[in-house]
Design an enzyme around this catalytic site. Structure first.
Site, PDB file in Angstrom:
ATOM      1  CG  ASP A  35      23.764  67.046  33.990  1.00 40.57           C
ATOM      2  OD1 ASP A  35      22.451  66.991  34.298  1.00 40.57           O
ATOM      3  OD2 ASP A  35      24.627  67.076  35.635  1.00 40.57           O
ATOM      4  CE  LYS A  57      20.263  74.683  35.236  1.00 38.94           C
ATOM      5  NZ  LYS A  57      21.960  75.378  35.591  1.00 38.94           N
ATOM      6  CG  MET A 172      28.163  77.476  38.853  1.00 42.46           C
ATOM      7  SD  MET A 172      27.103  76.483  39.555  1.00 42.46           S
ATOM      8  CE  MET A 172      28.881  76.265  40.907  1.00 42.46           C
TER       9      MET A 172
HETATM   10  N1  SAH Z   1      31.119  69.578  37.813  1.00 45.65           N
HETATM   11  C1  SAH Z   1      31.184  70.034  37.621  1.00 45.65           C
HETATM   12  C2  SAH Z   1      30.333  72.063  38.024  1.00 45.65           C
HETATM   13  C3  SAH Z   1      29.268  71.841  37.772  1.00 45.65           C
HETATM   14  S1  SAH Z   1      28.670  73.620  37.900  1.00 45.65           S
HETATM   15  C4  SAH Z   1      32.952  70.814  37.419  1.00 45.65           C
HETATM   16  O1  SAH Z   1      33.284  69.407  38.044  1.00 45.65           O
HETATM   17  O2  SAH Z   1      33.481  70.812  36.707  1.00 45.65           O
HETATM   18  C5  SAH Z   1      29.080  74.302  36.621  1.00 45.65           C
HETATM   19  C6  SAH Z   1      29.893  75.495  36.602  1.00 45.65           C
HETATM   20  O3  SAH Z   1      30.869  74.924  36.805  1.00 45.65           O
HETATM   21  C7  SAH Z   1      30.272  76.548  35.763  1.00 45.65           C
HETATM   22  O4  SAH Z   1      29.369  77.281  35.882  1.00 45.65           O
HETATM   23  C8  SAH Z   1      31.499  76.596  35.432  1.00 45.65           C
HETATM   24  O5  SAH Z   1      31.763  77.550  36.445  1.00 45.65           O
HETATM   25  C9  SAH Z   1      32.261  75.645  35.646  1.00 45.65           C
HETATM   26  N2  SAH Z   1      32.345  74.524  34.523  1.00 45.65           N
HETATM   27  C10 SAH Z   1      32.105  73.119  33.844  1.00 45.65           C
HETATM   28  N3  SAH Z   1      32.573  73.158  33.158  1.00 45.65           N
HETATM   29  C11 SAH Z   1      33.718  74.100  32.532  1.00 45.65           C
HETATM   30  C12 SAH Z   1      34.365  74.483  31.322  1.00 45.65           C
HETATM   31  N4  SAH Z   1      35.029  73.276  30.547  1.00 45.65           N
HETATM   32  N5  SAH Z   1      35.429  75.035  31.362  1.00 45.65           N
HETATM   33  C13 SAH Z   1      35.026  76.232  32.415  1.00 45.65           C
HETATM   34  N6  SAH Z   1      33.897  76.514  33.163  1.00 45.65           N
HETATM   35  C14 SAH Z   1      33.548  74.882  33.840  1.00 45.65           C
END
Ligand code: SAH
Length: 499
Positions: A35, A57, A172
Site C-alpha cells: 500500500d 493510491k 482520516m
Molecule cells: N491501518 C492503518 C490506518 C489506515 S487508514 C493503521 O493502523 O495505522 C489511513 C489513516 O491512518 C490516515 O488517513 C491517517 O489518519 C492514519 N495514519 C496512517 N499512518 C499515519 C502516520 N504515520 N501518521 C499519522 N496518521 C497516520
C-alpha cells in the site's frame, strides 16, 4: 507446494516498528502486494527477486479497487505463491484486512495475520502523547473521521464521545475536522479540551500541532498541517509538554546522505531512523575482489609464516575468510600468528569468527597501530598487511624502517559506484556523511562540482584523514568525529546540531 498469504502490518512509518514476525514473512515472500502507507525501507526488506506489486493510491493514477486487490491476493495464493500483503499500521484498524482475510478463508487459501503497530497509538506516542494516562482518561475510542458528521450520515455517537474522561483518536479526520469539532462541542465537550494533531507520525517528516477545540480549526488553517494525520482529543494531549521526545532530538527531521558501501549502510541507517533523521542511502563506492587474487590467496595459504597479520578493515577480514573458505579451511589456519586490528569494527569482525585479536589500538588510525606494533615487533619479523588494493603507505613503510619484512597484500578493491542521481540526492540532503577517504573520492567521481553542491550542507567526516581528503577536494568540513566510528560520527553530528 500450496501458496500462502501473510497479511502483515507494516507499522506507522518508522521501519523499526515492523514486527520481527513481519520481517520474517517479508524475507521469504515471492510476491509483495503493498500500500501507499508502507514505508520504502520496509518494502526494501523483501528479497531482490520478489515481485513487488504496488496497489496504493497515487494522484491522478488508476487505482485498484478493494475487490481487485482481494481477488489478486486470492489468485496469487492459489497459484502457489508466498504472498505478503503489506498494509500501513495494523492490518485491521481501518484497513479492510478483515475483508481480505474473509476472502482467503472462503477460497481455502492458507493465511497468517501479523498485526502491526497502528498509527492510532504510535503517532501520538512519537508526539509524546500517551493514549491513556491515569490522570486523564479511563477509556479510549479509535474512530474514523471519514464520514461527514454535518451530512447526517455519520454513525458516530458524538454524545458518548463528548466526555472529558474519554479520549477519542480520529483517523482520516482532516477533511471533516470542523464538523467533528462542532459536533463534540454541541454535545457539551468544553472548548478548552486539548486537541493534538500528528501528521506523518513516527517519520522524520512528523509535524505536531497542539490546540484546543476552540482554536484547532483556525490553527490548522494557519499552520497548513494536512493528512495523513491522527487527531487526538482529550487531556492526554497536555502530556506532550512533558514527554515530547522524538521530534526534540537534535537530528530530528534531517535528511542525511550515507555514502558508504551498501553492505555497510544498515547500521548507520538504523541509527539515523532512531535519531528521527531520514537516511538517504547513496553508496559512492563498492567493495569487490582485487584485480588479481593470486597474492590474496597465497597469503592465506602461507599465513603461518608471519609473526603478525594486520587487518585494517572489516572488508579485509571478510576477504580473508572468503579465500580461506574457498580453500576448504577455517580459522585454525592462523595457528599462533598474532593478529592486529585497526578499529573496533575490524576487531568485532574477527571476534565473530572466534578470533580474539592481540592488538586493537585505542585510537583507530594507522599511526596508532604502528606505534603499538613497533613496541611488539623486532627487526626481521614477518608481517602480513591484508588490506585494500589502494591504501596509504605509512603503515608498511614505518614497519619496514623498523626492520620488519612486510608483505602488503591487496585483499579487496574499492571501486566507484556510478550514480547519475547522486547530485540530486545530495541536493535533497541537509547533511552529507563521509566514512572514509574513498567515499569522498567516489562522491567527487560522480559530482565533480562537489564543493559547490555541498556548500550549503553540513558535511561530516568520520575522522581527520577523511576530513583532509574532503578539504583537498575543496569541500568544507563542518563536523569531524573524535571517535572514528559510525557511533562517534553520529554523536558529533548530534552535538553540532544541538548548539
Ligand atoms: N491501518 C492503518 C490506518 C489506515 S487508514 C493503521 O493502523 O495505522 C489511513 C489513516 O491512518 C490516515 O488517513 C491517517 O489518519 C492514519 N495514519 C496512517 N499512518 C499515519 C502516520 N504515520 N501518521 C499519522 N496518521 C497516520
Amino acid at each position: 507446494m500450496p501458496g500462502k498469504v501473510w497479511l502483515v502490518g507494516a507499522g506507522p512509518g518508522d521501519p523499526g516498528l515492523l514486527t520481527l514476525k513481519g520481517a520474517r514473512a517479508l524475507a521469504q515472500c515471492d510476491v509483495l502486494v503493498y500500500d501507499y502507507l508502507a514505508s520504502s525501507a520496509i518494502v526494501a526488506l523483501a528479497p531482490p527477486d520478489c515481485e513487488k506489486i504496488y496497489v496504493g493510491k497515487k494522484a491522478g493514477q488508476h487505482t485498484r479497487s478493494q475487490d481487485e486487490i482481494t481477488a489478486l491476493i486470492v489468485e496469487l495464493g492459489r497459484a502457489g505463491k508466498k504472498v505478503v500483503r503489506l498494509k500501513g499500521g495494523d492490518v485491521f484498524v481501518f484497513a479492510r484486512g478483515g475483508e481480505e482475510a474473509q476472502a482467503l478463508a472462503e477460497a481455502g487459501v492458507a493465511f497468517e495475520i501479523v498485526p502491526g503497530i497502528t498509527s492510532a497509538i504510535a503517532a501520538p506516542a512519537y508526539a509524546g502523547i500517551p493514549v491513556t494516562h491515569r490522570d486523564h482518561n479511563t477509556s479510549l475510542t479509535i474512530a474514523t473521521g471519514h464520514e461527514d458528521p454535518t451530512k447526517g450520515s455519520s454513525s458516530l455517537d458524538f454524545a458518548k464521545l463528548a466526555n472529558r474522561k474519554a479520549t477519542t483518536i480520529f483517523l482520516m479526520a482532516m477533511g471533516n475536522l470542523a464538523g467533528i469539532v462542532a459536533k463534540l462541542m454541541e454535545h457539551g465537550l468544553e472548548g478548552d479540551t486539548p486537541v493534538g494533531i500528528v501528521h506523518e507520525g513516527t517519520k522524520p517528516s512528523q509535524e505536531v500541532l497542539t490546540a484546543t477545540l476552540d482554536t484547532v480549526v483556525a490553527e490548522v488553517e494557519r499552520t497548513g498541517i494536512t493528512a495523513p494525520a491522527i487527531v487526538v482529543i482529550g487531556d492526554v494531549v497536555r502530556e506532550r509538554e512533558r514527554i515530547r521526545w522524538f521530534d526534540a532530538q537534535p537530528l530530528f527531521g534531517k535528511r542525511v546522505l550515507v555514502t558508504r558501501p551498501a553492505h555497510q549502510a544498515d547500521d548507520i541507517a538504523t541509527r539515523l531512523w532512531e535519531a528521527g533523521a531520514e537516511p538517504i542511502v547513496a553508496p559512492t563506492i563498492a567493495i569487490g575482489p582485487p584485480d588479481d587474487l593470486t597474492a590474496a590467496r597465497d597469503a592465506v595459504t602461507r599465513v603461518r609464516d608471519y609473526a603478525w597479520a594486520v587487518f585494517t578493515s572489516r572488508n579485509g577480514v571478510d576477504a580473508f575468510f572468503d579465500r580461506l573458505g574457498e580453500l576448504g579451511r577455517d580459522a585454525r589456519a592462523f595457528g599462533d600468528v598474532r593478529i592486529a586490528a585497526i578499529g573496533p569494527k575490524t576487531a568485532e569482525a574477527l571476534a565473530t569468527r572466534g578470533i580474539r585479536v592481540d592488538l586493537v589500538p585505542s585510537v583507530f588510525v594507522n599511526e596508532a597501530v604502528i606505534s603499538e606494533l613497533l613496541t611488539r615487533t623486532a627487526a626481521g619479523d614477518r608481517i602480513l598487511v591484508y588490506r585494500a588494493q589502494e591504501a596509504r603507505e605509512v603503515l608498511p613503510e614505518t614497519l619496514r624502517e623498523h626492520g620488519c619484512l612486510v608483505d602488503v597484500v591487496a585483499a579487496y578493491a574499492t571501486r566507484f559506484v556510478d550514480d547519475p542521481e547522486l547530485e540530486a540526492k545530495a541536493r535533497r540532503a541537509d547533511v552529507v556523511t563521509f566514512t572514509s577517504s574513498s567515499t569522498v573520492a567516489g562522491f567527487v567521481h560522480n559530482v565533480p562540482n562537489a564543493a559547490t553542491v555541498l556548500a550549503a550542507k553540513t558535511v561530516a567526516a568520520i575522522g581527520p584523514i577523511t576530513a583532509q581528503t574532503a578539504r583537498d577536494a575543496g569541500i568544507r568540513v563542518d563536523v569531524v568525529a573524535d571517535e572514528f566510528t559510525v557511533e562517534g560520527l553520529l554523536r558529533a553530528l548530534s552535538a553540532a546540531a544541538a548548539v
